[in-house]
Write a protein that holds these residues in place. Structure first.
Motif, PDB file in Angstrom:
ATOM      1  N   CYS A  66       0.704  -1.295  -0.071  1.00  0.00           N
ATOM      2  CA  CYS A  66       0.050  -0.071  -0.075  1.00  0.00           C
ATOM      3  C   CYS A  66       0.841   1.175   0.046  1.00  0.00           C
ATOM      4  CB  CYS A  66      -0.975   0.024   1.047  1.00  0.00           C
ATOM      5  SG  CYS A  66      -0.059  -0.449   2.735  1.00  0.00           S
ATOM      6  N   ALA A  67       0.201   2.268  -0.334  1.00  0.00           N
ATOM      7  CA  ALA A  67       0.970   3.383  -0.472  1.00  0.00           C
ATOM      8  C   ALA A  67       0.004   4.837   0.126  1.00  0.00           C
ATOM      9  CB  ALA A  67       1.318   3.848  -1.811  1.00  0.00           C
ATOM     10  N   VAL A  68       0.755   5.952   0.677  1.00  0.00           N
ATOM     11  CA  VAL A  68      -0.001   6.845   1.087  1.00  0.00           C
ATOM     12  C   VAL A  68       0.719   8.187   0.440  1.00  0.00           C
ATOM     13  CG1 VAL A  68      -0.481   8.438   2.872  1.00  0.00           C
ATOM     14  CG2 VAL A  68      -0.605   6.003   3.379  1.00  0.00           C
ATOM     15  N   VAL A  69      -0.300   8.945  -0.209  1.00  0.00           N
ATOM     16  CA  VAL A  69      -0.107  10.191  -0.828  1.00  0.00           C
ATOM     17  C   VAL A  69      -0.773  11.354  -0.154  1.00  0.00           C
ATOM     18  CG1 VAL A  69       0.525  11.466  -2.891  1.00  0.00           C
ATOM     19  CG2 VAL A  69       0.430   9.072  -3.205  1.00  0.00           C
ATOM     20  N   GLN A  70       0.069  11.994   0.741  1.00  0.00           N
ATOM     21  CA  GLN A  70      -0.403  13.068   1.632  1.00  0.00           C
ATOM     22  C   GLN A  70      -0.637  14.452   0.902  1.00  0.00           C
ATOM     23  OE1 GLN A  70       0.920  13.359   5.725  1.00  0.00           O
ATOM     24  NE2 GLN A  70      -1.082  12.695   6.392  1.00  0.00           N
ATOM     25  N   SER A  97       3.427  15.577  -0.182  1.00  0.00           N
ATOM     26  CA  SER A  97       3.462  16.494  -1.415  1.00  0.00           C
ATOM     27  C   SER A  97       3.210  18.083  -1.034  1.00  0.00           C
ATOM     28  CB  SER A  97       2.666  16.112  -2.689  1.00  0.00           C
ATOM     29  OG  SER A  97       1.308  16.423  -2.423  1.00  0.00           O
ATOM     30  N   GLY A  98       2.229  18.174   0.127  1.00  0.00           N
ATOM     31  CA  GLY A  98       1.871  19.397   0.530  1.00  0.00           C
ATOM     32  C   GLY A  98       2.916  20.253   1.203  1.00  0.00           C
ATOM     33  N   GLU A  99       2.740  21.460   1.414  1.00  0.00           N
ATOM     34  CA  GLU A  99       3.362  22.339   2.288  1.00  0.00           C
ATOM     35  C   GLU A  99       2.666  22.938   3.405  1.00  0.00           C
ATOM     36  OE1 GLU A  99       6.608  24.604   0.192  1.00  0.00           O
ATOM     37  OE2 GLU A  99       5.411  24.062  -1.518  1.00  0.00           O
ATOM     38  N   GLY A 100       1.474  22.498   3.655  1.00  0.00           N
ATOM     39  CA  GLY A 100       0.686  22.956   4.593  1.00  0.00           C
ATOM     40  C   GLY A 100      -0.647  23.281   4.043  1.00  0.00           C
ATOM     41  N   PHE A 101      -1.559  23.653   4.887  1.00  0.00           N
ATOM     42  CA  PHE A 101      -2.797  24.274   4.431  1.00  0.00           C
ATOM     43  C   PHE A 101      -2.896  25.382   3.913  1.00  0.00           C
ATOM     44  CE2 PHE A 101      -3.778  21.603   8.103  1.00  0.00           C
ATOM     45  CZ  PHE A 101      -4.826  20.628   7.622  1.00  0.00           C
ATOM     46  N   THR A 102      -3.657  25.770   2.663  1.00  0.00           N
ATOM     47  CA  THR A 102      -3.715  26.724   1.949  1.00  0.00           C
ATOM     48  C   THR A 102      -3.574  28.092   2.447  1.00  0.00           C
ATOM     49  OG1 THR A 102      -5.882  26.570   1.596  1.00  0.00           O
ATOM     50  CG2 THR A 102      -4.845  25.356   0.050  1.00  0.00           C
ATOM     51  N   TRP A 103      -4.036  28.126   3.510  1.00  0.00           N
ATOM     52  CA  TRP A 103      -4.162  29.628   4.201  1.00  0.00           C
ATOM     53  C   TRP A 103      -2.830  29.892   5.119  1.00  0.00           C
ATOM     54  CZ3 TRP A 103      -7.402  25.707   5.258  1.00  0.00           C
ATOM     55  CH2 TRP A 103      -7.269  24.938   6.617  1.00  0.00           C
ATOM     56  N   GLU A 104      -2.011  28.850   4.996  1.00  0.00           N
ATOM     57  CA  GLU A 104      -0.517  28.837   5.514  1.00  0.00           C
ATOM     58  C   GLU A 104       0.355  29.223   4.537  1.00  0.00           C
ATOM     59  OE1 GLU A 104       0.275  28.810   8.651  1.00  0.00           O
ATOM     60  OE2 GLU A 104      -1.475  27.831   9.709  1.00  0.00           O
ATOM     61  N   THR A 105       0.469  28.827   3.511  1.00  0.00           N
ATOM     62  CA  THR A 105       1.296  29.202   2.458  1.00  0.00           C
ATOM     63  C   THR A 105       0.900  30.344   1.753  1.00  0.00           C
ATOM     64  OG1 THR A 105      -0.027  27.951   0.558  1.00  0.00           O
ATOM     65  CG2 THR A 105       1.514  26.563   1.803  1.00  0.00           C
ATOM     66  N   ILE A 121       2.878  11.518  -8.376  1.00  0.00           N
ATOM     67  CA  ILE A 121       3.260  10.458  -7.445  1.00  0.00           C
ATOM     68  C   ILE A 121       2.120   9.381  -7.436  1.00  0.00           C
ATOM     69  CG2 ILE A 121       3.960   9.746  -5.261  1.00  0.00           C
ATOM     70  CD1 ILE A 121       5.443  12.491  -5.019  1.00  0.00           C
ATOM     71  N   ALA A 122       0.988  10.082  -7.018  1.00  0.00           N
ATOM     72  CA  ALA A 122       0.047   9.022  -6.806  1.00  0.00           C
ATOM     73  C   ALA A 122      -0.434   8.362  -8.318  1.00  0.00           C
ATOM     74  CB  ALA A 122      -1.374  10.192  -6.622  1.00  0.00           C
ATOM     75  N   LYS A 123      -0.367   8.798  -9.420  1.00  0.00           N
ATOM     76  CA  LYS A 123      -0.505   7.945 -10.573  1.00  0.00           C
ATOM     77  C   LYS A 123       0.416   6.826 -10.471  1.00  0.00           C
ATOM     78  CE  LYS A 123      -0.687  11.666 -13.376  1.00  0.00           C
ATOM     79  NZ  LYS A 123      -1.015  12.574 -14.368  1.00  0.00           N
ATOM     80  N   GLU A 124       1.733   7.153 -10.309  1.00  0.00           N
ATOM     81  CA  GLU A 124       2.643   6.112 -10.375  1.00  0.00           C
ATOM     82  C   GLU A 124       2.499   5.068  -9.343  1.00  0.00           C
ATOM     83  OE1 GLU A 124       6.414   7.884  -9.213  1.00  0.00           O
ATOM     84  OE2 GLU A 124       6.546   8.959 -11.449  1.00  0.00           O
ATOM     85  N   GLN A 125       2.229   5.328  -8.250  1.00  0.00           N
ATOM     86  CA  GLN A 125       1.589   4.297  -7.164  1.00  0.00           C
ATOM     87  C   GLN A 125       0.276   3.270  -7.649  1.00  0.00           C
ATOM     88  OE1 GLN A 125       3.894   3.631  -4.610  1.00  0.00           O
ATOM     89  NE2 GLN A 125       4.821   5.453  -5.915  1.00  0.00           N
ATOM     90  N   ILE A 126      -0.418   4.173  -8.136  1.00  0.00           N
ATOM     91  CA  ILE A 126      -1.659   3.469  -8.669  1.00  0.00           C
ATOM     92  C   ILE A 126      -1.486   2.613  -9.974  1.00  0.00           C
ATOM     93  CG2 ILE A 126      -4.026   3.851  -9.704  1.00  0.00           C
ATOM     94  CD1 ILE A 126      -4.304   6.413  -7.868  1.00  0.00           C
ATOM     95  N   ARG A 127      -0.687   2.844 -10.682  1.00  0.00           N
ATOM     96  CA  ARG A 127      -0.420   2.091 -11.894  1.00  0.00           C
ATOM     97  C   ARG A 127       0.456   1.032 -11.623  1.00  0.00           C
ATOM     98  NH1 ARG A 127       1.015   7.318 -14.976  1.00  0.00           N
ATOM     99  NH2 ARG A 127      -0.804   7.703 -16.656  1.00  0.00           N
ATOM    100  N   VAL A 134      -4.199   2.533  -2.386  1.00  0.00           N
ATOM    101  CA  VAL A 134      -3.432   3.737  -2.310  1.00  0.00           C
ATOM    102  C   VAL A 134      -4.353   4.856  -1.836  1.00  0.00           C
ATOM    103  CG1 VAL A 134      -2.593   5.533  -3.692  1.00  0.00           C
ATOM    104  CG2 VAL A 134      -2.224   3.217  -4.596  1.00  0.00           C
ATOM    105  N   LEU A 135      -3.692   5.354  -0.725  1.00  0.00           N
ATOM    106  CA  LEU A 135      -4.631   6.506   0.154  1.00  0.00           C
ATOM    107  C   LEU A 135      -4.243   7.687  -0.541  1.00  0.00           C
ATOM    108  CD1 LEU A 135      -6.671   7.616   2.364  1.00  0.00           C
ATOM    109  CD2 LEU A 135      -4.667   7.150   3.941  1.00  0.00           C
ATOM    110  N   LEU A 136      -5.125   8.601  -0.771  1.00  0.00           N
ATOM    111  CA  LEU A 136      -5.015   9.945  -1.122  1.00  0.00           C
ATOM    112  C   LEU A 136      -5.513  11.180  -0.033  1.00  0.00           C
ATOM    113  CD1 LEU A 136      -5.567   9.668  -5.138  1.00  0.00           C
ATOM    114  CD2 LEU A 136      -3.336   9.144  -3.792  1.00  0.00           C
ATOM    115  N   ASP A 137      -4.486  11.177   0.638  1.00  0.00           N
ATOM    116  CA  ASP A 137      -5.140  12.057   1.933  1.00  0.00           C
ATOM    117  C   ASP A 137      -5.124  13.337   1.483  1.00  0.00           C
ATOM    118  OD1 ASP A 137      -5.876  12.115   4.663  1.00  0.00           O
ATOM    119  OD2 ASP A 137      -3.841  12.984   5.263  1.00  0.00           O
TER     120      ASP A 137
END
Length: 207
Positions: A66-70, A97-105, A121-127, A134-137
Motif C-alpha cells: 500500500c501507499a499514502v500520498v498526503q 506533497s503538500g507544504e501546509g494548509f492553503t491559508w498557511e502558504t 506520484i499518486a498516478k505512479e503508485q496506482i499504476r 493507495v490513500l490520497l489523503d
C-alpha cells in the motif's frame, strides 16, 4: 422475570436471529464480485483521514502492498507519518506533497505545483501492478481549490486504475464528479467538536 419467561424470551430472540441470519445469508450469496474500489471520505466531521489510515493498517496486516500520498498537510508532524515511515516503510510507501494548509502558504502557484507533484506520484503508485491500496489523503482539498483538474483525476481513476487496486480519497467538499465516479462514499457529519469550545488539535486524536 421468572425462569419460564426468560426461557420464552430467549426462544423468541433465537427465532428472530435465525430469520435475520437466513435473510443475510441469502443476500450474501448474491455478492460474488470482487473489484478494486474507488472510495471517498468527505464531509465536515472528523474521521476522514483516520478511517483511511485504519484501512492502511488493515492492508499491512494482510500483507497487501500500500501507499499514502498526503496532500496539503505537509508541515504537520503526524503520528501516522511517523509510524509508517519508521516501522512499516517496507509495507507502505509514504509521500508528502503538500507544504501546509492553503491559508498557511498563501501562495497559489506553489500550492498548485505541490498538488500536481503529488498527483504525479499518486498516478505512479496506482499504476504499479504490485500496489493493492493507495490513500490520497486530503486530495479533495486540492480538487476543491482547482489545484488539480477534477476531470483528469476522475478519468484516470475510471480508465487507468488497475481492476483490483483500491483507492481512497479523503477531504472535505468532495466534488460531485468524484462522488458520482466512486463505488463507496462516506460523509462524516459534524455533531460536536471541541474546537468550538476553544480546544486546540490534540496529539493522538487529530495528528
Amino acid at each position: 422475570m421468572t425462569e419460564d419467561a426468560a426461557t420464552d424470551e430467549n426462544a423468541r430472540h433465537n427465532a428472530k436471529m435465525r430469520k435475520i441470519k437466513e435473510a443475510r445469508d441469502r443476500m450474501m450469496a448474491t455478492k460474488t464480485e470482487e473489484k478494486g474500489l474507488i472510495m471517498v471520505h468527505t464531509g465536515p466531521g472528523k474521521g476522514k483521514s483516520s478511517s483511511g489510515f485504519g484501512m492502511i493498517m488493515r492492508c499491512i496486516a494482510h500483507g497487501m502492498p500500500c501507499a499514502v500520498v498526503q496532500f496539503i498537510k505537509g508541515t504537520w508532524v503526524t503520528g501516522e507519518a511517523e509510524l509508517l515511515r519508521t516501522r512499516f516503510s517496507d509495507e507502505c510507501r509514504f509521500f508528502i506533497s503538500g507544504e501546509g494548509f492553503t491559508w498557511e502558504t498563501q501562495d497559489r502557484e506553489r500550492d498548485v505545483k505541490a498538488a500536481q507533484a503529488g498527483w504525479a506520484i499518486a498516478k505512479e503508485q496506482i499504476r504499479d501492478p504490485e500496489m493493492r491500496f493507495v490513500l490520497l489523503d486530503e486530495i479533495n482539498i486540492a480538487l476543491r481549490y482547482d489545484y488539480l483538474d477534477i476531470d483528469e483525476v476522475v478519468d484516470f481513476l475510471l480508465t487507468e486504475k488497475p481492476d483490483m487496486t483500491h483507492v481512497c480519497l479523503t477531504g472535505r467538499n468532495a466534488k460531485p464528479e468524484l462522488i458520482e465516479a466512486a463505488d463507496l462514499v462516506t460523509e462524516m457529519t459534524l455533531v460536536k467538536h471541541p474546537f468550538r469550545d476553544g480546544i486546540k488539535a490534540q496529539q493522538g486524536v487529530e495528528f
